[in-house]
Design a protein around this motif. Structure first.
Motif, PDB file in Angstrom:
ATOM      1  N   LEU A   1      46.364  26.467  17.003  1.00  0.00           N
ATOM      2  CA  LEU A   1      45.546  25.566  17.814  1.00  0.00           C
ATOM      3  C   LEU A   1      44.066  25.925  17.669  1.00  0.00           C
ATOM      4  O   LEU A   1      43.218  25.051  17.486  1.00  0.00           O
ATOM      5  CB  LEU A   1      45.969  25.646  19.278  1.00  0.00           C
ATOM      6  CG  LEU A   1      45.193  24.740  20.225  1.00  0.00           C
ATOM      7  CD1 LEU A   1      45.436  23.277  19.902  1.00  0.00           C
ATOM      8  CD2 LEU A   1      45.560  25.013  21.672  1.00  0.00           C
ATOM      9  N   LEU A   2      43.788  27.231  17.707  1.00  0.00           N
ATOM     10  CA  LEU A   2      42.400  27.664  17.562  1.00  0.00           C
ATOM     11  C   LEU A   2      41.849  27.257  16.197  1.00  0.00           C
ATOM     12  O   LEU A   2      40.694  26.874  16.066  1.00  0.00           O
ATOM     13  CB  LEU A   2      42.297  29.180  17.730  1.00  0.00           C
ATOM     14  CG  LEU A   2      42.436  29.654  19.175  1.00  0.00           C
ATOM     15  CD1 LEU A   2      42.545  31.172  19.232  1.00  0.00           C
ATOM     16  CD2 LEU A   2      41.259  29.193  20.008  1.00  0.00           C
ATOM     17  N   LYS A   3      42.717  27.327  15.199  1.00  0.00           N
ATOM     18  CA  LYS A   3      42.306  26.900  13.860  1.00  0.00           C
ATOM     19  C   LYS A   3      41.803  25.462  13.905  1.00  0.00           C
ATOM     20  O   LYS A   3      40.764  25.131  13.352  1.00  0.00           O
ATOM     21  CB  LYS A   3      43.500  27.015  12.909  1.00  0.00           C
ATOM     22  CG  LYS A   3      43.193  26.607  11.503  1.00  0.00           C
ATOM     23  CD  LYS A   3      44.452  26.377  10.705  1.00  0.00           C
ATOM     24  CE  LYS A   3      44.775  24.905  10.691  1.00  0.00           C
ATOM     25  NZ  LYS A   3      45.958  24.552   9.941  1.00  0.00           N
ATOM     26  N   ASP A   4      42.553  24.607  14.581  1.00  0.00           N
ATOM     27  CA  ASP A   4      42.150  23.192  14.669  1.00  0.00           C
ATOM     28  C   ASP A   4      40.926  23.009  15.555  1.00  0.00           C
ATOM     29  O   ASP A   4      40.070  22.185  15.276  1.00  0.00           O
ATOM     30  CB  ASP A   4      43.304  22.349  15.209  1.00  0.00           C
ATOM     31  CG  ASP A   4      44.417  22.226  14.192  1.00  0.00           C
ATOM     32  OD1 ASP A   4      44.128  22.413  12.999  1.00  0.00           O
ATOM     33  OD2 ASP A   4      45.559  21.965  14.585  1.00  0.00           O
ATOM     34  N   ILE A   5      40.872  23.784  16.634  1.00  0.00           N
ATOM     35  CA  ILE A   5      39.734  23.644  17.545  1.00  0.00           C
ATOM     36  C   ILE A   5      38.431  23.991  16.830  1.00  0.00           C
ATOM     37  O   ILE A   5      37.416  23.336  17.008  1.00  0.00           O
ATOM     38  CB  ILE A   5      39.931  24.542  18.784  1.00  0.00           C
ATOM     39  CG1 ILE A   5      40.987  23.915  19.694  1.00  0.00           C
ATOM     40  CG2 ILE A   5      38.621  24.711  19.545  1.00  0.00           C
ATOM     41  CD1 ILE A   5      41.300  24.726  20.922  1.00  0.00           C
ATOM     42  N   TYR A   6      38.474  25.025  15.999  1.00  0.00           N
ATOM     43  CA  TYR A   6      37.257  25.442  15.305  1.00  0.00           C
ATOM     44  C   TYR A   6      37.121  24.818  13.916  1.00  0.00           C
ATOM     45  O   TYR A   6      36.229  25.199  13.150  1.00  0.00           O
ATOM     46  CB  TYR A   6      37.217  26.968  15.170  1.00  0.00           C
ATOM     47  CG  TYR A   6      36.889  27.671  16.460  1.00  0.00           C
ATOM     48  CD1 TYR A   6      35.574  27.788  16.891  1.00  0.00           C
ATOM     49  CD2 TYR A   6      37.888  28.213  17.251  1.00  0.00           C
ATOM     50  CE1 TYR A   6      35.260  28.429  18.072  1.00  0.00           C
ATOM     51  CE2 TYR A   6      37.584  28.852  18.445  1.00  0.00           C
ATOM     52  CZ  TYR A   6      36.274  28.959  18.845  1.00  0.00           C
ATOM     53  OH  TYR A   6      35.965  29.592  20.022  1.00  0.00           O
TER      54      TYR A   6
END
Lengths: 324, 267
Positions: free
Chosen positions: A119-124
């Motif tokens: 999820l963090l990958k997509d958020i950033y």
């Protein structure tokens, strides 16, 4: 580059005395006190520096971190980080920073850690290849292989903290803010976390700003320290500078059989229990050698060690010296 | 956009995990639907002509209400968000390159939708199998059904946009309890989830039907059964669109203001 100029922040806090009558009174009229969390804070931190930000509880450490990470608006003053004002250009700014709040969690509680990472990958908007590389590297350095597929709620504190730190590194932040990252960790986890932070700083030139109460963290990681107390910067310098200021005092710890100690000027007894005694020696008055000779005359010494003042003590004495 | 979709996904999947809760929900909704219908049946027996809706329309309304409860229930709030504000974990949410309003909006959409997906089909199936006029009637026309879908989506957005205000108020009150109780009881009544809006006194209904509350479940459910059609329907959809836009815009503005004053709780 991080630049803070004359940052001020005041909080309003409700106050009342204990008791029913007081509580009833507070229904109609609240008494507030204003807490000056930060007064005229100014400092500059260059790229790639590792800075320890220390001070007692409530000194304003977390408030400063929150201003620098765009979460809190200061009342006045300027904060510019890499050309951006964090709280005004929050979304652009936070892309370049990583944050770890030791007392909170950024992982999703019920799902495996790896899902939170994705999820963090997509958020950033992290590139797939970059993400894979980072994940591999982080997994190895922080030893996450066994735990990454476990839900966050089933991890131990040490395991979780390693994941939290990994999570804040997935998007290659230029600046990393660590707010008490080692709080509550055991020795092994602490060392793992420290080594990792050091390594990232050396290899990726990540600027690291760390708040902690653990003096070993500071000793192990940072070269520069900022000491804050009552909302003001009290000292900005290197750790060795701070140590030199306080290196006159040494501590001698003894294990002895029997005897009575006769003390001279410059030696003072700190504690004495069951054949153990601790002395403080002021080396500007008497040398360590002389002190040992003197002590060995008056008692049968079985064991002996000499230590400099620990950073804890230095900080305590600084607080006293600067009256905070 | 991709980040919001991923965010939606993780929340949606998370919501699908609570299967036992879903079974219990289905049973409750079916029982509740029967109960409602039986109560109204008793009233209709007295004098079927003094009622503003036909009985079969009312049955459809009730079953749709039960099937899609998760989308429109006004008493549901995401406790995660309240916790985030009161515990200070909002610090992490604010340190992401995301817009907080959109993030929470997405979160609410995902949770409600995941619940509705698990619950709606069994309830609808039971309602379809029931004999007329107790079950759900087929849609009156293809166009009506199409408008039903459109207004469902808008009503869903309207509900979530409205609930965002409650979250923002908690920035100031720091406790969700009071505002929740007041908001819930008021909205339950005004949206027509206790009794459908046509059953309200004429004057009150005129006023309520202009508020955003009438743009929530009231509109799509009554369009489905043909209780609202033609010009009235067109006006309803436009009003709904108006409210969705107004609610979202004002929510965003208010949130931006609240964030300037936000004090992250606890150290």
């Amino acid at each position: 580059m991080i630049e803070l100029r004359n940052i001020n922040k005041t909080f309003k806090a409700a106050r009342r005395n204990a008791g029913f009558k007081e509580a009833l009174g507070a229904l109609f009229k609240n008494n507030y006190t204003y807490i000056h969390a930060l007064r005229d804070i100014s400092f500059t931190i260059n790229d790639g520096e590792m800075v320890g930000y220390i001070g007692p509880n409530g000194a304003g450490k977390s408030s400063t971190i929150k201003i620098m990470s765009g979460i809190l608006y200061p009342d006045s003053g300027e904060c510019i980080i890499d050309g951006l004002v964090p709280y005004k250009n929050r979304r652009e700014h936070v892309r370049n920073i990583g944050v770890v709040f030791g007392q909170r969690s950024q992982l999703w509680w019920d799902v495996p850690v790896i899902d939170s990472f994705e999820l963090l990958k997509d958020i950033y908007d992290v590139d797939e290849r970059v993400y894979k590389n980072n994940l591999e590297e982080l997994t190895e350095l922080l030893d996450l292989k066994e735990i990454i597929r476990t839900p966050a709620r089933q991890l131990s504190l040490g395991q979780r903290m390693r994941c939290e730190i990994a999570a804040s590194f997935l998007h290659n932040p230029k600046i990393l803010f660590l707010d008490e990252p080692t709080i509550g960790l055991d020795a092994v986890s602490k060392i793992a976390v420290r080594d990792f932070i050091k390594k990232m700083n050396q290899e990726k030139k990540t600027t690291v700003i760390l708040t902690t109460h653990d003096m070993q963290d500071i000793e192990a990681i940072t070269e520069r320290i900022l000491l804050i107390g009552r909302g003001q910067i009290l000292l900005d310098g290197s750790l060795s500078e701070l140590k030199v200021r306080n290196s006159r005092k040494k501590k001698i710890t003894l294990k002895y059989d029997k005897g009575q100690f006769s003390l001279d000027e410059g030696i003072s007894l700190v504690s004495q229990v069951d054949g153990h005694a601790v002395f403080e020696v002021d080396t500007s008055v008497i040398s360590v050698q002389e002190a040992i000779e003197l002590l060995s005359k008056s008692a049968d010494i079985k064991d002996l060690s000499v230590t400099g003042a620990s950073i804890d003590e230095i900080v305590v004495s600084l607080y006293e010296e600067l009256k905070i | 956009m991709k980040k919001y979709i991923s965010f939606f996904k993780i929340r949606f999947i998370n919501g699908l995990q609570y299967r036992v809760a879903a079974y219990a929900g289905i049973a409750t909704q079916i029982a509740w639907g029967f109960m409602h219908i039986l109560i109204f049946k008793a009233f209709y027996k007295g004098d079927p002509h003094s009622f503003p809706m036909e009985f079969s329309q009312l049955s459809s309304y009730i079953w749709l209400q039960q099937a899609f409860l998760a989308l429109f229930m006004s008493w549901y709030f995401d406790n995660d968000i309240f916790m985030t504000i009161t515990s200070g974990n909002i610090a992490y949410e604010l340190s992401r390159p995301m817009d907080l309003y959109s993030m929470w909006f997405t979160k609410n959409l995902a949770v409600r939708l995941s619940r509705a997906v698990l619950r709606c089909l069994p309830v609808l199936l039971v309602a379809l199998l029931l004999p007329e006029p107790y079950g759900i009637a087929p849609p009156v026309s293809l166009f009506g059904f199409f408008m039903f879908i459109i207004t469902m989506v808008l009503a869903f957005l309207c509900v979530v946009a409205f609930s965002m205000f409650i979250y923002i108020i908690v920035f100031y009150t720091l406790s969700p309890m009071g505002v929740r109780v007041v908001a819930t009881s008021l909205i339950e009544f005004l949206t027509g989830s206790i009794i459908p809006l046509p059953f309200f006194p004429k004057k009150l209904m005129k006023i309520v039907s202009l508020t955003p509350f009438a743009s929530m479940q009231n509109l799509p459910f009554r369009i489905y059964s043909g209780n609202i059609a033609g010009r009235e329907m067109l006006f309803g959809v436009l009003l709904q669109l108006f409210w969705v836009i107004i609610l979202i815009l004002s929510g965003r503005l208010w949130m931006a203001r609240a964030l300037k004053k936000v004090v992250v709780q606890g150290g």
